[in-house]
Design a protein around this motif. Structure first.
Motif, PDB file in Angstrom:
ATOM      1  N   ASP A   1       0.825  -1.203   0.000  1.00 33.98           N
ATOM      2  CA  ASP A   1       0.000   0.000   0.000  1.00 33.98           C
ATOM      3  C   ASP A   1       0.862   1.259   0.000  1.00 33.98           C
ATOM      4  N   ASP A   2       1.944   1.251   0.770  1.00 38.34           N
ATOM      5  CA  ASP A   2       2.839   2.411   0.784  1.00 38.34           C
ATOM      6  C   ASP A   2       3.544   2.572  -0.560  1.00 38.34           C
ATOM      7  N   PHE A   3       3.979   1.452  -1.138  1.00 39.55           N
ATOM      8  CA  PHE A   3       4.636   1.505  -2.447  1.00 39.55           C
ATOM      9  C   PHE A   3       3.671   2.005  -3.512  1.00 39.55           C
ATOM     10  N   LEU A   4       2.416   1.593  -3.407  1.00 41.05           N
ATOM     11  CA  LEU A   4       1.385   2.041  -4.343  1.00 41.05           C
ATOM     12  C   LEU A   4       1.232   3.557  -4.281  1.00 41.05           C
ATOM     13  N   LEU A   5       1.268   4.113  -3.073  1.00 42.56           N
ATOM     14  CA  LEU A   5       1.139   5.566  -2.919  1.00 42.56           C
ATOM     15  C   LEU A   5       2.409   6.307  -3.341  1.00 42.56           C
TER      16      LEU A   5
ATOM     17  N   LEU B   1       4.197   5.155  -5.990  1.00 39.40           N
ATOM     18  CA  LEU B   1       4.048   5.098  -7.449  1.00 39.40           C
ATOM     19  C   LEU B   1       3.058   6.137  -7.954  1.00 39.40           C
ATOM     20  N   TYR B   2       1.970   6.300  -7.208  1.00 38.78           N
ATOM     21  CA  TYR B   2       0.886   7.202  -7.616  1.00 38.78           C
ATOM     22  C   TYR B   2       0.579   8.166  -6.478  1.00 38.78           C
ATOM     23  N   PRO B   3       1.386   9.209  -6.346  1.00 45.77           N
ATOM     24  CA  PRO B   3       1.161  10.166  -5.253  1.00 45.77           C
ATOM     25  C   PRO B   3      -0.202  10.857  -5.397  1.00 45.77           C
ATOM     26  N   GLN B   4      -0.823  11.100  -4.276  1.00 47.45           N
ATOM     27  CA  GLN B   4      -2.141  11.719  -4.224  1.00 47.45           C
ATOM     28  C   GLN B   4      -2.070  13.015  -3.431  1.00 47.45           C
TER      29      GLN B   4
ATOM     30  N   LEU C   1      -5.712   5.412  -1.523  1.00 45.13           N
ATOM     31  CA  LEU C   1      -5.511   4.031  -1.961  1.00 45.13           C
ATOM     32  C   LEU C   1      -6.461   3.666  -3.097  1.00 45.13           C
ATOM     33  N   ILE C   2      -7.704   4.105  -2.995  1.00 46.51           N
ATOM     34  CA  ILE C   2      -8.681   3.835  -4.050  1.00 46.51           C
ATOM     35  C   ILE C   2      -8.212   4.447  -5.367  1.00 46.51           C
TER      36      ILE C   2
ATOM     37  N   TYR D   1      -6.967   2.414  -8.842  1.00 43.95           N
ATOM     38  CA  TYR D   1      -7.530   2.604 -10.177  1.00 43.95           C
ATOM     39  C   TYR D   1      -6.450   2.983 -11.193  1.00 43.95           C
ATOM     40  N   GLN D   2      -5.498   3.804 -10.783  1.00 44.45           N
ATOM     41  CA  GLN D   2      -4.407   4.164 -11.689  1.00 44.45           C
ATOM     42  C   GLN D   2      -3.567   2.941 -12.032  1.00 44.45           C
TER      43      GLN D   2
END
Length: 174
Positions: A102-106, A108-111, A121-122, A126-127
């Motif tokens: 989950d941290d790596f996902l954020l 990769l795709y900063p929000q 996370l949602i 999707y990205q």
């Protein structure tokens, strides 16, 4: 679990089916397997390759960039976490790996900072779904697809299969 969290998990499952089907078609073509569905190697048999093994085979046979390999690996790991934690109360509870997907996902795709973590996370999921679907479709592309019951072909070079699959899957989730 809120509706948007359920939808993103369902979208992950639908996208994983698309990715696995695309990889299976690609591998069957490379290995000259004419009936991949009934194949003991690629089909739905207990001896067949798993989703993870098919993803590994794709990453070994296609020259992906390091970033693209990371995205595909994270996609696979998150999918497996969702399967393992299908009864989790929240989306964040679905992420239980010690790898901190989950941290790596954020990363990769900063929000935006003002969004709650669940919403971040949602959005990031999707990205990731869109990019991985498109990556796999682009790297395993077949210039022609034979239509069943018709002896015609159509060209899918100009069709974005990943986006089409994502849009099509929303029909089933809504």
């Amino acid at each position: 679990m809120e509706i948007s969290e359920v939808k993103v998990r369902n979208e992950f499952f639908v996208s994983a089916l698309f990715v696995e089907s695309t990889i299976t078609d690609y591998l069957s073509e490379k290995l000259n397997i004419t009936d991949s569905i009934n194949s003991e190697f690629l089909g739905n048999h207990n001896k067949a390759l798993s989703f993870s093994q098919k993803v590994d085979a794709l990453m070994d046979s296609v020259n992906f960039s390091i970033i693209d390999k990371s995205k595909i690996s994270v996609f696979r790991e998150i999918y497996l976490e969702f399967v393992e934690n299908k009864d989790a109360f929240t989306l964040e509870d679905s992420f239980t790996s010690s790898d901190s997907n989950d941290d790596f996902l954020l990363i990769l795709y900063p929000q935006n900072d003002y969004l709650p973590r669940e919403e971040k996370l949602i959005n990031a999921c999707y990205q990731l779904i869109g990019e991985v679907s498109e990556l796999v479709a682009d790297q395993t592309q077949k210039p022609e697809v034979k239509m069943p019951r018709r002896n015609r072909f159509f060209n899918i070079e100009n069709l974005k299969v990943g986006k089409f699959a994502m849009l099509f899957s929303f029909l089933f989730i809504s």
